[in-house]
Design a protein around this motif. Structure first.
Motif, PDB file in Angstrom:
ATOM      1  N   TRP A 106      32.538  26.648  43.258  1.00 12.68           N
ATOM      2  CA  TRP A 106      31.719  26.517  44.288  1.00 12.68           C
ATOM      3  C   TRP A 106      32.070  27.399  45.599  1.00 12.68           C
ATOM      4  N   GLY A 107      33.350  27.288  45.818  1.00 13.34           N
ATOM      5  CA  GLY A 107      33.889  28.122  46.971  1.00 13.34           C
ATOM      6  C   GLY A 107      35.064  27.607  47.660  1.00 13.34           C
ATOM      7  N   GLU A 108      35.999  28.223  47.715  1.00 16.24           N
ATOM      8  CA  GLU A 108      37.497  27.433  48.167  1.00 16.24           C
ATOM      9  C   GLU A 108      37.274  27.197  49.289  1.00 16.24           C
ATOM     10  N   ASP A 109      36.448  27.715  50.244  1.00 22.00           N
ATOM     11  CA  ASP A 109      36.427  27.095  51.739  1.00 22.00           C
ATOM     12  C   ASP A 109      35.083  26.261  52.140  1.00 22.00           C
ATOM     13  N   GLU A 110      34.131  26.676  51.605  1.00 19.23           N
ATOM     14  CA  GLU A 110      32.952  26.131  51.463  1.00 19.23           C
ATOM     15  C   GLU A 110      32.384  25.039  50.554  1.00 19.23           C
ATOM     16  N   LEU A 111      31.498  23.970  50.930  1.00 21.67           N
ATOM     17  CA  LEU A 111      31.304  22.805  49.959  1.00 21.67           C
ATOM     18  C   LEU A 111      29.795  22.625  50.456  1.00 21.67           C
ATOM     19  N   HIS A 112      29.122  23.760  50.692  1.00 22.64           N
ATOM     20  CA  HIS A 112      27.533  23.497  51.310  1.00 22.64           C
ATOM     21  C   HIS A 112      26.601  24.245  50.543  1.00 22.64           C
ATOM     22  N   VAL A 113      25.518  24.081  50.628  1.00 22.70           N
ATOM     23  CA  VAL A 113      24.285  24.964  49.920  1.00 22.70           C
ATOM     24  C   VAL A 113      24.250  26.434  50.944  1.00 22.70           C
ATOM     25  N   GLY A 114      23.799  27.618  50.131  1.00 22.21           N
ATOM     26  CA  GLY A 114      23.732  28.799  50.825  1.00 22.21           C
ATOM     27  C   GLY A 114      22.097  29.025  51.183  1.00 22.21           C
ATOM     28  N   ARG A 115      22.006  30.052  51.977  1.00 23.19           N
ATOM     29  CA  ARG A 115      20.922  30.755  52.368  1.00 23.19           C
ATOM     30  C   ARG A 115      20.465  31.976  51.493  1.00 23.19           C
ATOM     31  N   THR A 138      21.130  42.744  43.944  1.00 21.69           N
ATOM     32  CA  THR A 138      21.170  43.376  42.623  1.00 21.69           C
ATOM     33  C   THR A 138      22.782  43.850  42.680  1.00 21.69           C
ATOM     34  N   THR A 139      23.254  43.916  43.519  1.00 18.28           N
ATOM     35  CA  THR A 139      24.791  44.584  43.394  1.00 18.28           C
ATOM     36  C   THR A 139      25.971  43.693  43.482  1.00 18.28           C
ATOM     37  N   LEU A 140      25.568  42.339  44.264  1.00 14.36           N
ATOM     38  CA  LEU A 140      26.686  41.460  44.134  1.00 14.36           C
ATOM     39  C   LEU A 140      26.833  40.637  42.836  1.00 14.36           C
ATOM     40  N   SER A 141      27.964  40.268  42.353  1.00 15.38           N
ATOM     41  CA  SER A 141      28.038  39.046  41.365  1.00 15.38           C
ATOM     42  C   SER A 141      27.449  38.035  41.659  1.00 15.38           C
ATOM     43  N   LEU A 142      27.148  36.953  40.682  1.00 13.91           N
ATOM     44  CA  LEU A 142      26.710  35.883  41.065  1.00 13.91           C
ATOM     45  C   LEU A 142      27.507  34.888  42.007  1.00 13.91           C
ATOM     46  N   GLY A 143      28.997  35.083  41.653  1.00 16.87           N
ATOM     47  CA  GLY A 143      29.766  34.313  42.680  1.00 16.87           C
ATOM     48  C   GLY A 143      29.855  34.862  43.950  1.00 16.87           C
ATOM     49  N   ASP A 144      29.862  36.101  44.066  1.00 16.10           N
ATOM     50  CA  ASP A 144      29.806  36.754  45.465  1.00 16.10           C
ATOM     51  C   ASP A 144      28.345  36.523  46.033  1.00 16.10           C
ATOM     52  N   GLN A 145      27.284  36.285  45.376  1.00 17.16           N
ATOM     53  CA  GLN A 145      26.027  35.960  45.792  1.00 17.16           C
ATOM     54  C   GLN A 145      26.257  34.739  46.547  1.00 17.16           C
ATOM     55  N   VAL A 146      26.767  33.534  45.785  1.00 20.84           N
ATOM     56  CA  VAL A 146      27.008  32.319  46.277  1.00 20.84           C
ATOM     57  C   VAL A 146      27.462  32.267  47.643  1.00 20.84           C
ATOM     58  N   LYS A 147      28.795  32.876  47.657  1.00 21.42           N
ATOM     59  CA  LYS A 147      29.808  33.154  48.885  1.00 21.42           C
ATOM     60  C   LYS A 147      29.029  33.768  49.937  1.00 21.42           C
ATOM     61  N   ARG A 148      28.321  34.990  49.702  1.00 22.66           N
ATOM     62  CA  ARG A 148      27.581  35.650  50.780  1.00 22.66           C
ATOM     63  C   ARG A 148      26.317  34.520  51.484  1.00 22.66           C
ATOM     64  N   ALA A 149      25.670  33.835  50.405  1.00 22.62           N
ATOM     65  CA  ALA A 149      24.744  32.544  51.071  1.00 22.62           C
ATOM     66  C   ALA A 149      25.138  31.670  51.694  1.00 22.62           C
ATOM     67  N   GLU A 150      26.288  31.265  51.352  1.00 23.14           N
ATOM     68  CA  GLU A 150      26.923  30.320  52.209  1.00 23.14           C
ATOM     69  C   GLU A 150      27.471  30.635  53.491  1.00 23.14           C
ATOM     70  N   ASN A 151      27.782  32.037  53.562  1.00 24.86           N
ATOM     71  CA  ASN A 151      28.393  32.701  54.444  1.00 24.86           C
ATOM     72  C   ASN A 151      27.113  32.773  55.713  1.00 24.86           C
ATOM     73  N   LEU A 152      26.073  33.067  54.995  1.00 26.56           N
ATOM     74  CA  LEU A 152      24.718  33.433  56.057  1.00 26.56           C
ATOM     75  C   LEU A 152      24.236  32.169  56.590  1.00 26.56           C
TER      76      LEU A 152
END
Length: 637
Positions: A363-372, A382-396
């Motif tokens: 899910w993500g080592e720091d976040e436990l929530h849903v992403g945007r 198109t360029t980010l891996s699936l895992g990086d998309q999850v982290k980026r969305a959570e960050n957003l």
């Protein structure tokens, strides 16, 4: 009876490693008392000042007896300012308790003039009545110690159902077997943190379907602080959907009586002590020169303590109701009945090894929530891996929270805030706010001991340990002073407790917030009108019969004096988030050491969220400001 990793003889009530403190608010400028919003966050003259308080370290003793004794601590002065002197070497504890024998404990409470005789008999009577009225087919005592409760139930008034006692200490089990050889009573060596596995291995799950699982005479408080929640979770799991749990604590209202008529008379047990030098009467704590400690709690304190274990028992009754969740006082004891309906099961789940591996690696080592995901750029998609998309969305999603804080709480001004995070998990959100300069003092609470531990380590690693405090507590009842926060936040953590308790969370937020303070949180809710058939698998997944709604939160907040209510909803992200996490789990779940049972259940659960969320689930931010003075004690939640 506790984890085999902590095998010592037992003691009594243990003080948590986090000491509740009071907060003094100081204002150096004149305020208009008629203006409820005058103490705004923009005023730098308001500061929460924590007085130095005594801090007790966590006990490492176990619950291998039933004495009203307590875990020993070496404390020179209960009012000492230097808290480092309060830290006690565990070797001193072992020295005291390893010399104690089962017969010594038994004699201290079983003799004719013991003040605990009546309470022990009351406890036996309560067990008989509860078992009879509820039709329970076995009594299981966790931490049976010297067996003076269930071992004596057949002596004068036989109970017609089997009684099984378990403890981690072999000497006490031997004592029980020798001194309580009743046909309906048996005693076993077992680990309370592996209670369900042991129960199944013994084949008891085939024999008994409706257990009454008990842990009486302050035994739960005897256990190391970090193990208690796990033991409660095991008790609930063993009780199952048809069983019941009962725990008892020593009643702090009788602390002075116990001091003069038990502890003073049992110097071989706790040593000599001076009532003027070695007792904190306000907090009901005795610490003797021989490193012996006992702590007696009030019913309200017990209620709060159990909430930190994810057990919510709101009703304190003057007469016992026996077979339904409530708190009742009798003799020297506080009796608490609870069942699976009183827990969200979140603590047991998030503290499990499997859950820790899943959230750290999938899910993500720091976040436990849903992403945007709706904010991801086409390039990121198109360029980010699936895992990086999850982290980026959570960050957003967190970036959106920061924007809301600046817009509403700070209103364009630039200063730090006193923040409380409800269900903080690994603490990633607070660290982000700290790194952005928004934190003057942050307090995060979570019922998962493992997540709290990880959060503290991560905070220290980035230098935020002094500014971010982590409390292993339930957000239903937090040891944060009244009106001491500028902002209350949460990220997708409140869904676990359901709509009724969510209203109480809003009440708790209102208590903590200063006048004019804000609550800004995101949560996963249900639509006002849902497809019941599609929602049932989701209810089953989160152990609820219904989820909260936007209207439920709005009504609760308004009742607590909030206005300026608004929402920022982006529900379309729910199926996408769970779908992506499911794909990642399918790809790497087998490589991170997850049990097959957890892996299959997690896949099924993620699929349920992915398939059934559209049209049924609402997700996004809810915001409100505390603008009206309300007597919170009269709010009927």
């Amino acid at each position: 009876m506790v984890s085999s990793s902590s095998q010592l003889t037992s003691s009594d009530s243990t003080i948590s490693d986090t000491t509740t403190t009071t907060t003094t608010t100081i204002c150096t400028t004149h305020r208009n008392s008629s203006d409820f919003l005058s103490s705004t966050a923009s005023s730098p003259t308001f500061r929460s000042i924590k007085p130095m308080t005594t801090v007790f370290t966590k006990s490492t003793t176990t619950n291998s007896n039933k004495s009203p004794s307590s875990s020993p601590k070496s404390v020179q002065n209960l009012t000492a300012v230097d808290t480092n002197k309060m830290c006690v070497a565990e070797d001193l504890e072992r020295e005291v308790w390893e010399k104690m024998a089962p017969m010594a404990w038994h004699n201290s409470i079983a003799r004719a003039d013991s003040i605990f005789n009546e309470t022990y008999q009351i406890t036996r009577n309560v067990l008989r009545e509860t078992a009879h009225r509820g039709g329970y087919d076995v009594i299981v005592e966790v931490g049976c110690g010297t067996g003076d409760v269930i071992g004596e139930m057949n002596t004068s008034q036989p109970v017609k159902i089997p009684c099984i006692g378990v403890d981690i200490n072999k000497d006490f089990i031997n004592f029980c077997q020798e001194n309580h050889p009743h046909e309906q009573c048996e005693f076993h060596l077992a680990d309370a943190l592996k209670l369900v596995d042991w129960w199944t291995e013994q084949g008891f799950d085939k024999l008994y379907k409706k257990p009454l699982v008990i842990c009486v005479n302050n035994t739960l408080n005897i256990m190391p602080h970090e193990l208690r929640g796990g033991v409660v979770d095991q008790m609930l799991s063993l009780a199952g959907k048809d069983g019941l749990c009962l725990v008892t604590y020593w009643n702090g209202n009788f602390f002075s009586h116990a001091i003069m008529n038990y502890y003073k008379k049992n110097q071989p047990l706790c040593g000599r002590f001076d009532v003027h030098k070695h007792i904190d009467w306000d907090r009901r704590i005795l610490v003797t020169p021989s490193n012996y400690m006992t702590h007696w709690q009030t019913p309200i304190e017990v209620q709060s303590l159990l909430r930190s274990y994810d057990v919510d028992v709101p009703n304190i009754e003057s007469t016992p109701k026996y077979c339904e969740p409530h708190i009742h006082c009798d003799g020297l004891a506080i009796f608490v009945w609870f069942d699976q309906a009183t827990t969200s099961n979140a603590k047991g789940y998030y503290d499990s090894d499997d859950a820790q591996k899943f959230y750290n690696n999938i899910w993500g080592e720091d976040e436990l929530h849903v992403g945007r995901y709706d904010l991801l750029t086409e390039e990121e998609k198109t360029t980010l891996s699936l895992g990086d998309q999850v982290k980026r969305a959570e960050n957003l999603h967190e970036q959106e929270l920061v924007k809301l804080i600046h817009k509403h709480t700070l209103q364009g001004q630039d200063h730090s805030l006193r923040i409380v995070d409800l269900g903080c998990g690994f603490g990633g959100l607070m660290r982000r706010l700290w790194q952005e300069g928004l934190v003057w003092k942050a307090t995060g609470c979570d019922i998962s001991s493992k997540m709290c531990e990880q959060s503290r380590l991560k905070n220290d690693a980035v230098g935020a340990g002094d500014d971010i405090e982590i409390l292993e507590e339930s957000y239903l009842q937090i040891s944060v002073p009244d009106q001491s926060a500028d902002l209350v936040i949460s990220m997708d953590a409140l869904l676990h407790v359901g709509p009724v308790r969510q209203r109480r969370v809003m009440l708790e937020a209102a208590r903590m917030l200063r006048p004019g303070g804000w609550i800004i949180f995101s949560d996963i809710m249900q639509e006002e009108s849902v497809n019941a058939e599609e929602m049932q698998p989701i209810y089953d997944r989160i152990n609820l019969s219904k989820m909260g709604t936007v209207r439920n939160y709005k009504e609760a907040l308004e009742a607590c004096g909030f206005s300026n209510f608004s929402t920022d909803l982006h529900s379309e992200n729910i199926p996408e988030h769970y779908g992506k996490v499911l794909t990642i789990l399918n790809e790497k779940g087998h490589t991170i050491g997850l049990s097959q049972q957890y892996l299959e259940k997690a896949k099924k659960g993620l699929q349920v969220w992915k398939d059934h969320s559209p049209g049924n689930i609402v997700w996004g931010f809810i915001l409100a400001q505390k603008t009206t003075k309300v007597d919170l004690s009269k709010v009927g939640f």
